[in-house]
Design an enzyme around this catalytic site. Structure first.
Site, PDB file in Angstrom:
ATOM      1  N   ASP A  86      22.722 -53.904  13.721  1.00 40.67           N
ATOM      2  CA  ASP A  86      23.758 -54.459  13.424  1.00 40.67           C
ATOM      3  C   ASP A  86      24.673 -54.785  14.741  1.00 40.67           C
ATOM      4  OD1 ASP A  86      25.969 -55.089  12.182  1.00 40.67           O
ATOM      5  OD2 ASP A  86      26.028 -53.364  10.777  1.00 40.67           O
TER       6      ASP A  86
HETATM    7  C1  BGC Z   1      28.171 -55.879   9.805  1.00 37.46           C
HETATM    8  C2  BGC Z   1      26.878 -56.406   9.275  1.00 37.46           C
HETATM    9  C3  BGC Z   1      27.151 -57.980   9.489  1.00 37.46           C
HETATM   10  C4  BGC Z   1      27.481 -58.186  11.159  1.00 37.46           C
HETATM   11  C5  BGC Z   1      27.620 -59.656  11.493  1.00 37.46           C
HETATM   12  C6  BGC Z   1      28.676 -56.188  11.064  1.00 37.46           C
HETATM   13  O1  BGC Z   1      29.924 -55.638  11.438  1.00 37.46           O
HETATM   14  O2  BGC Z   1      28.192 -54.451   9.580  1.00 37.46           O
HETATM   15  O3  BGC Z   1      26.682 -56.533   7.991  1.00 37.46           O
HETATM   16  O4  BGC Z   1      25.999 -58.703   9.359  1.00 37.46           O
HETATM   17  O5  BGC Z   1      28.688 -57.703  11.303  1.00 37.46           O
HETATM   18  O6  BGC Z   1      28.682 -60.258  11.137  1.00 37.46           O
END
Ligand code: BGC
Length: 768
Positions: A269
């Site tokens: 993530d």
């Molecule tokens: C989120 C993810 C997301 C990623 C990219 C993160 O803060 O938890 O779900 O895909 O950002 O934007």
């Protein structure tokens, strides 16, 4: 001279080597250590990392607004690929500097709404449309679906997720992934795993028993991996039993790959952790969004022997295997012109099927289009299509309730509408003026509810034929919800509900409540007051039209709850172990965080309830709920036949005939719960093992539904043996309309106990 010529030739061959589907070994061999490390670290233009621009000599923001990318290596013909959020649609920037075109994407129903359809075919077809937008907007992977378990109604991101039950989560996620990947673009099932809270998400240690982990938190991912083969998996921010998931070999290699046979890539993530070296070894192939420091750490790690070269090769190979699948690698000429009109129709229709009719006294609904409506609640005028954060889509419009009702030909009381319209304009300006700099402002915030006087309400009761009250909630990434004024109604909402119901009932008129939210709220204290309640969820950009279709009976609601509505928040078994303290300084370096006194519900979260999540707890212990798991009414009624059960090689197949015995067409979702024989591990009273939904049946029409369950599906995880065990004996199969409403039962007998051995990994690091 001969040696020099040979070198030159080798050099030329090397120079010409370009990645193809069938030369991955060769390309890998030709890569330098730095190139392999580069491939394993993403690139985010927003970070101002000029390195990649230098390599390819073009803007890395290939699709403005996309969340991330993989790095290109031009000399080997390795293109950059683009990763974009999800899950409710493609999250990209809708406008581009100096470009008159727009790039709006369709805002589809949120995850909860899709899951509540219980319709895998429908979710797959929504996936086709979303996948088509991913492809036509020049992206390679949609960072979705989100499929963490609804452990608590307070989790800020539950709207993106599907259910408190892993079978629903797994099957719906698999359908969504199949739909999207049918368009030759990828998905990323996320957040792996146990990311069931937003508070302190980037540091909190989720402490879970191995049984609960396997049966509740990992099961959905296991089903999705096995039934849909997602191109990518996203490891979560949090720690799990003392280790960051992105650095957990037990999770990412032993379970995900060795036990489940996963072949795709794992990416982190969005956030850099210090443990890049551990992440590489654990089998976390790609660091996102990625920075130069992570590349340096990998290079250094290999040089100093902490990262085995074989591990880096393995990860780099998997990334090459991913890249050759992508549209960007294949040179797909995207149009930037997906058929937004067609997709608007898809979202309008699919949203109606996820709506759950919670109450419908004396057939209040469907209502007639000749009725004049008094429309209360600020959310009626400022409808919420989806949640906030990375799951929010930049859509061209949201149809609010007022527009939806007027499109359907309904008359509304003008005085009330004009008051709300002016209040909305004022409030929007005020919220903007009061907004502090910084913080999370990703998406639509909710405006505070307007207090309406009893005198005004009495006038409405005289003028209108029926009242609609919309109650809204907004939540999203980065924080969790609160009990007061969020899970519970606010004082202004309670007063409005009471006054409107009183005033309208006094003159013999009805009141309908529409719930416009992505998550559960308290309903027990007020549900007796209105005549009908429709949970509309956050149904996407066509929201108001979708709600009107259900209110007027153009669509018969067939959604059912994929989570329990408890009487009170404190009834939820995780409520004492849900975080309530935001870490003072989440950005504090981890060595400082680790050395301070570890505090429960801040630094770590104990999953002391184990497998007793949702109905597994309420139904087993006999705690009354407001609406049970699986609940949902229809404008028609269905009869279930006697089931037929046939043993198969490794389990059973059951069939049941469902007949529409009411007077309008409708669909029915049938849930198969299983009660295990005594003698094996202690189990919940019943657990969902399969579900199926009819097509739209006309009055009198029937359909045979089939359920396939394997002996492995019936197993529970025994921590003493580290094995999935299925006890011998008689299993009671319950064919139910919801977890409390069994319509037919049958028996499946298993003569011989079965066991599937697993690896002993991920033991909890705290007493539970
Ligand atoms: C989120 C993810 C997301 C990623 C990219 C993160 O803060 O938890 O779900 O895909 O950002 O934007």
């Amino acid at each position: 001279m001969i040696a020099a010529a040979a070198l030159l030739m080798a050099g030329t061959t090397m120079a010409q080597l370009k990645l193809q589907e069938n030369n991955i070994d060769e390309v890998l061999k030709a890569m330098t250590l730095e190139e392999k490390a580069t491939l394993c670290v993403g690139y985010s233009h927003a970070q101002g990392d000029a390195g990649t621009n230098g390599i390819i000599g073009q803007h890395t923001d290939m699709v403005p607004g996309a969340a991330g990318a993989t790095r290109p290596i031009a000399r080997l013909g390795i293109p950059a690929t683009v990763l974009t959020d999800g899950p409710a649609g493609v999250r990209i920037r809708p406008t581009r500097e100096g470009d008159p075109n727009t790039y709006y994407a369709t805002g589809f129903p949120v995850g909860t709404a899709l899951a509540c359809t219980w319709n895998q075919e429908l979710v797959e077809s929504v996936g086709h449309s979303i996948g088509n937008e991913v492809l036509e907007y020049g992206c390679d992977v949609l960072l979705a679906p989100g499929m963490n378990i609804h452990r608590s109604p307070l989790c800020g991101r539950n709207f993106e997720y599907y259910s408190e039950d892993p079978v629903v989560s797994g099957k719906i996620a698999a359908a969504y992934v199949r739909g999207i990947q049918s368009q030759n673009v990828g998905t990323s099932i996320k957040h792996f795993a146990v990311n069931s809270q937003e508070t302190n998400r980037s540091m909190v240690d989720e402490v879970v028993s191995q049984r609960a982990l396997r049966e509740i938190y990992l099961k959905g991912f296991e089903i999705a991996v096995k039934e849909s083969d997602p191109w990518t998996v996203m490891s979560s921010y949090n720690q799990l039993n003392g280790e960051f998931t992105q650095q957990s070999h037990g999770l990412l290699t032993t379970i995900l790959r060795d036990e489940w046979g996963y072949k795709g890539i794992v990416m982190t993530d969005w956030g850099s952790k210090e443990g890049t070296v551990k992440a590489v070894i654990a089998g976390n192939d790609l660091m996102e969004p990625g920075n130069q420091t992570e590349i340096d750490r990998i290079v250094e790690g290999v040089k100093n022997g902490t990262i085995p070269m074989a591990d880096l090769d393995r990860n780099a190979r998997r990334i090459l295997e991913y890249i050759v699948l992508t549209p960007r690698f294949k040179g797909y000429k995207f149009s930037n012109k997906p058929d937004l009109k067609a997709h608007a129709a898809v979202t309008r229709q699919s949203a109606t099927e996820g709506m759950v009719l919670l109450k419908n006294e004396a057939n209040t609904l469907p209502m007639s289009s000749t009725q004049k409506v008094a429309v209360f609640g600020i959310t009626s005028y400022d409808f919420i299509a989806g949640g906030t954060g990375s799951g929010d889509v930049n859509k061209a419009y949201t149809v609010d309730m007022m527009t939806g009702l007027s499109n359907a030909g309904l008359q509304v009381t003008q005085g009330l509408a004009s008051l709300y319209t002016r209040y909305k304009a004022y409030m929007e300006e005020k919220v903007e003026a009061d907004r502090q700099a910084g913080g999370w402002h990703w998406g639509k915030e909710m405006l505070p509810e307007m207090a309406v006087s009893r005198t005004m309400i009495d006038k409405q009761a005289a003028e209108a034929d029926i009242a609609i009250i919309t109650l809204g909630r907004q939540a999203g990434e980065g924080s969790d919800r609160k009990e007061a004024d969020d899970f519970n109604l606010t004082q202004v909402e309670r007063q409005m509900l009471t006054d409107v119901c009183d005033a309208f009932h006094l003159v013999g008129k009805r009141v309908v409540v529409i719930l416009n939210m992505g998550n559960v709220i308290e309903t027990a204290s007020w549900k007796a007051q209105p005549d009908a309640i429709l949970m509309a969820w956050q149904p996407g950009q066509e929201g108001g039209n979708s709600v009107a279709d259900v209110l007027l009976g153009k669509e018969n609601p067939s959604g059912k709850l994929t989570m329990t509505f408890p009487v009170a928040l404190t009834d939820v078994p995780s409520s004492h172990n849900f975080p309530n303290v935001q870490a003072a300084a989440p950005e504090m370096p981890s060595f400082m965080r680790r050395s301070r006194v570890q505090v429960k519900n801040r630094d770590y979260t104990l999953h002391s309830e184990g497998i007793n999540v949702g109905y597994r707890y309420f139904n087993t212990v006999g705690v009354a709920v407001s609406y049970p798991f699986g609940f949902g009414l229809s404008y028609t009624t269905f009869a279930y036949s006697k089931p037929v059960v046939k043993a198969t090689k490794d389990g059973f197949t059951a069939t049941i005939t469902v007949t529409n015995i009411g007077s309008v067409a409708g669909k029915e979702a049938v849930q198969l719960y299983v009660s295990a024989p005594a003698g094996g591990l202690e189990k919940p009273a019943q657990e969902l093992k399969a579900f199926a939904k009819t097509r739209s049946l006309n009055p009198g029409e029937s359909e045979v539904l089939t359920f396939k369950v394997s002996n492995y599906d019936l197993a529970s995880f025994n921590e003493a043996t580290q094995a999935w065990e299925t006890a011998a004996g008689k299993y009671v199969l319950r064919f139910s309309a919801n977890v409390e409403d069994t319509r037919a039962t049958a028996i499946y007998s298993l003569a011989k106990a079965q066991s599937v051995q697993c690896n002993a990994v991920l033991a909890p690091n705290h007493e539970l």
